[in-house]
Design a protein around this motif. Structure first.
Motif, PDB file in Angstrom:
ATOM      1  N   LYS A  91       6.761 -30.050 -13.332  1.00 34.39           N
ATOM      2  CA  LYS A  91       5.655 -29.732 -14.216  1.00 34.39           C
ATOM      3  C   LYS A  91       5.738 -30.640 -15.437  1.00 34.39           C
ATOM      4  O   LYS A  91       6.811 -31.047 -15.852  1.00 34.39           O
ATOM      5  CB  LYS A  91       5.718 -28.262 -14.656  1.00 34.39           C
ATOM      6  N   ASP A  92       4.566 -30.949 -16.023  1.00 37.32           N
ATOM      7  CA  ASP A  92       4.567 -31.757 -17.235  1.00 37.32           C
ATOM      8  C   ASP A  92       5.329 -31.040 -18.335  1.00 37.32           C
ATOM      9  O   ASP A  92       5.192 -29.827 -18.515  1.00 37.32           O
ATOM     10  CB  ASP A  92       3.124 -32.029 -17.688  1.00 37.32           C
ATOM     11  N   ARG A  93       6.101 -31.802 -19.090  1.00 40.17           N
ATOM     12  CA  ARG A  93       7.010 -31.219 -20.075  1.00 40.17           C
ATOM     13  C   ARG A  93       6.356 -31.183 -21.462  1.00 40.17           C
ATOM     14  O   ARG A  93       6.682 -31.979 -22.339  1.00 40.17           O
ATOM     15  CB  ARG A  93       8.298 -32.038 -20.103  1.00 40.17           C
ATOM     16  N   HIS A  94       5.446 -30.245 -21.653  1.00 42.63           N
ATOM     17  CA  HIS A  94       4.742 -30.183 -22.926  1.00 42.63           C
ATOM     18  C   HIS A  94       5.628 -29.635 -24.044  1.00 42.63           C
ATOM     19  O   HIS A  94       5.274 -29.726 -25.212  1.00 42.63           O
ATOM     20  CB  HIS A  94       3.462 -29.351 -22.784  1.00 42.63           C
ATOM     21  N   ASN A 184       6.334 -37.090 -15.420  1.00 41.43           N
ATOM     22  CA  ASN A 184       6.051 -35.810 -16.057  1.00 41.43           C
ATOM     23  C   ASN A 184       6.404 -35.771 -17.536  1.00 41.43           C
ATOM     24  O   ASN A 184       6.081 -34.807 -18.233  1.00 41.43           O
ATOM     25  CB  ASN A 184       6.786 -34.693 -15.313  1.00 41.43           C
ATOM     26  N   THR A 185       7.065 -36.797 -18.016  1.00 41.03           N
ATOM     27  CA  THR A 185       7.260 -36.969 -19.457  1.00 41.03           C
ATOM     28  C   THR A 185       6.325 -38.046 -19.991  1.00 41.03           C
ATOM     29  O   THR A 185       5.704 -37.889 -21.045  1.00 41.03           O
ATOM     30  CB  THR A 185       8.721 -37.361 -19.760  1.00 41.03           C
ATOM     31  N   PRO A 188       2.337 -36.924 -20.442  1.00 46.66           N
ATOM     32  CA  PRO A 188       2.067 -36.103 -21.633  1.00 46.66           C
ATOM     33  C   PRO A 188       2.180 -36.896 -22.936  1.00 46.66           C
ATOM     34  O   PRO A 188       1.420 -36.651 -23.884  1.00 46.66           O
ATOM     35  CB  PRO A 188       3.134 -35.007 -21.551  1.00 46.66           C
ATOM     36  N   GLN A 191      -0.977 -38.992 -23.233  1.00 43.25           N
ATOM     37  CA  GLN A 191      -2.147 -38.149 -23.483  1.00 43.25           C
ATOM     38  C   GLN A 191      -2.140 -37.572 -24.896  1.00 43.25           C
ATOM     39  O   GLN A 191      -3.199 -37.359 -25.493  1.00 43.25           O
ATOM     40  CB  GLN A 191      -2.190 -37.014 -22.456  1.00 43.25           C
ATOM     41  N   THR A 192      -0.951 -37.326 -25.443  1.00 45.99           N
ATOM     42  CA  THR A 192      -0.836 -36.668 -26.746  1.00 45.99           C
ATOM     43  C   THR A 192      -0.796 -37.659 -27.893  1.00 45.99           C
ATOM     44  O   THR A 192      -1.389 -37.416 -28.950  1.00 45.99           O
ATOM     45  CB  THR A 192       0.442 -35.795 -26.783  1.00 45.99           C
ATOM     46  N   ASP A 218      -3.837 -41.512 -14.409  1.00 47.30           N
ATOM     47  CA  ASP A 218      -3.622 -41.632 -15.851  1.00 47.30           C
ATOM     48  C   ASP A 218      -2.781 -42.848 -16.236  1.00 47.30           C
ATOM     49  O   ASP A 218      -2.521 -43.076 -17.422  1.00 47.30           O
ATOM     50  CB  ASP A 218      -2.943 -40.371 -16.398  1.00 47.30           C
TER      51      ASP A 218
END
Length: 369
Positions: A91-94, A184-185, A188, A191-192, A218
Motif C-alpha cells: 500500500k502507498d505509504r502516506h 509505493n514511496t 506518494p 503526488q504530494t 504516474d
C-alpha cells in the motif's frame, strides 16, 4: 535481552512530538477496541520469551550450499516475488510525511535554495570553479563552489553543485529511494510534493520492480528516474555524482542484504549526500513478530533469515544501526523504536511489531575530496 534495542514508549521520545501516532493502550481490557496501539511497553517476561524464541529458531542453520544460492540468485528470488505480487502486495505509504517531513516541501528548504541562487547571481560569470578528482560514479564533472560570503559559507562552504549533465542535474532538491519496489514511496512523494525543483531517483535490485515503476501511469521522467541497482555492487555506478543528494530513503531494504555488506553499502551511499543531507531509514527491529514466527532451519546467521520465497531479512537493534551510520561519517538526528501492537478483532489475535526509525545527517563542514 538486547538492552537499548527494546527501550521505547512515550518516555523515550524526550517530550517531543509523539512518533508513529498517539494511540496508547492504558487499559489492557480495551485491547480489541482498535486495530493498532502505538509505543506499546514490553514486560520483562515478554522480552525474555521473545529472546528464547529467537534462540530456539536459530539453532538449526541453513546449509552453506543453500546460503550461496540465496546470495548468488538473490535477484531471481526478488524478481519472482514482484512477478507474483506486482502492485497488489503493498500500500502507498502516506504515513511518510508524518514521520519524514523532509520529503515534503518546507519554507526552510525554499529559503536555503533561494540563498544559493542569489549568491550565484551576485557572483555572475566570475563564479569560481574547481576541478576535483572524481570517482567512477562522478564521470569527470566540474564542481562549482558557492562564493565566500559570511552568511552562506557556514552552511555551504563545501556544497558541490555539479555542472555535468546527469538525470535531474537542473533540480534544486534531489531525493533517492534505495529499494523502491513498485513505487509505493516514490509516487506518494511525487503526488504530494509539487516543488518544481524536486527530482526523485529510485532504484531496486529487481528489474521486474523497476519495470512496474516505469510503466505506472504516474511515472513522469521529467521528475523521476528509476533504475536497476545492486546496493552491494561496489563497481556499479550511480547515475548522479557524489555530494548531489538532499535525501536518501531506505525503507525495509537494508535488512534484505547480507549483514557483512551493510557497512560498505551505507558508506558508499553517504558519499552521495550533500553536506547537510539526510539519510532516512525505517526497518525491522529485533524481536519483531516476523522474526519470532520463523521456524527452525530458516536461520542463515545471527538474526538473519530466509523466507519461504527465498528473500532474506535481518532484524536490527538501535545500536547496530547507529554504528553503521556513524562509521559512515553521519551524525544522529533520530534513532527510535516503534513497538506497535496490531490486533485482529475478528479472530481476537494480538501481533507485536517492532520497527526502528532513523535519521542521520551528513555534517555541513566536511571533507568532500
Amino acid at each position: 535481552m538486547a538492552g537499548s534495542s527494546l527501550q521505547g514508549g512515550p518516555a523515550a521520545l524526550s517530550g517531543k512530538r509523539q512518533q508513529f501516532g498517539s494511540r496508547f493502550l492504558n487499559d489492557p481490557a480495551r485491547v480489541f477496541h482498535h486495530n493498532a496501539w502505538d509505543n506499546v511497553e514490553w514486560s520483562e517476561e515478554q522480552a525474555a520469551a521473545a529472546e528464547r524464541k529467537v534462540q530456539e529458531n536459530s539453532i538449526q542453520r541453513v546449509c552453506q550450499e543453500k546460503q550461496v544460492d540465496y546470495e548468488v540468485n538473490a535477484h531471481k528470488y526478488w524478481n519472482d516475488f514482484y512477478k507474483i505480487h506486482e502492485n497488489g502486495f503493498f500500500k502507498d505509504r502516506h504515513w511518510l510525511f508524518t514521520e519524514f517531513p523532509e520529503l515534503a516541501p518546507s519554507p526552510e528548504q525554499n529559503y536555503l535554495k533561494d540563498v544559493l541562487l542569489e549568491s550565484k547571481k551576485s557572483e555572475g560569470p566570475g563564479l569560481e570553479t574547481e576541478q576535483h578528482k572524481c570517482s567512477s560514479d562522478c564521470l569527470g564533472h566540474t564542481t562549482q563552489m558557492p562564493p565566500v560570503e559570511e552568511n552562506v559559507t557556514q552552511k555551504f562552504s563545501h556544497l558541490e553543485v555539479c555542472a555535468h549533465e546527469f538525470p535531474g542535474s537542473s533540480a534544486t532538491y534531489r531525493i533517492l529511494e534505495v529499494g523502491c519496489g513498485v513505487g509505493n514511496t516514490v509516487f506518494p512523494i511525487l503526488q504530494t510534493n509539487n516543488d518544481p525543483g524536486l527530482f526523485v531517483y529510485c532504484c531496486d535490485f529487481s528489474s521486474t520492480a523497476i519495470e512496474l515503476v516505469q510503466t505506472n501511469a504516474d511515472y513522469d521522467p521529467s521528475r523521476c528516474f528509476a533504475f536497476v541497482h545492486d546496493l552491494c555492487d561496489e563497481e556499479q555506478s550511480y547515475p548522479m555524482p557524489w555530494n548531489s543528494l538532499d535525501i536518501i530513503i531506505l525503507i525495509f531494504v537494508l535488512s534484505a542484504i547480507v549483514p557483512d555488506k551493510m557497512q560498505k553499502a551505507i558508506t558508499r551511499l553517504s558519499r552521495l549526500l550533500r553536506p547537510g543531507g539526510m539519510m532516512l531509514l525505517r526497518d525491522y527491529g529485533r524481536y519483531d513478530m516476523a522474526q519470532l514466527r520463523f521456524k527452525k532451519g530458516q536461520c542463515l546467521s545471527g538474526n538473519f533469515y530466509v523466507r519461504g520465497d527465498g528473500t532474506r531479512v535481518y532484524f536490527f537493534t538501535q545500536d547496530e544501526l547507529d554504528t553503521l551510520f556513524t562509521t559512515a561519517g553521519l551524525e544522529k538526528v533520530q534513532n527510535l523504536v516503534d513497538r506497535r501492537l496490531q490486533v485482529n478483532r475478528g479472530k481476537q489475535l494480538t501481533m507485536y511489531r517492532v520497527w526502528i526509525q532513523c535519521k542521520y545527517r551528513k555534517p555541513l563542514l566536511c571533507n568532500t575530496s
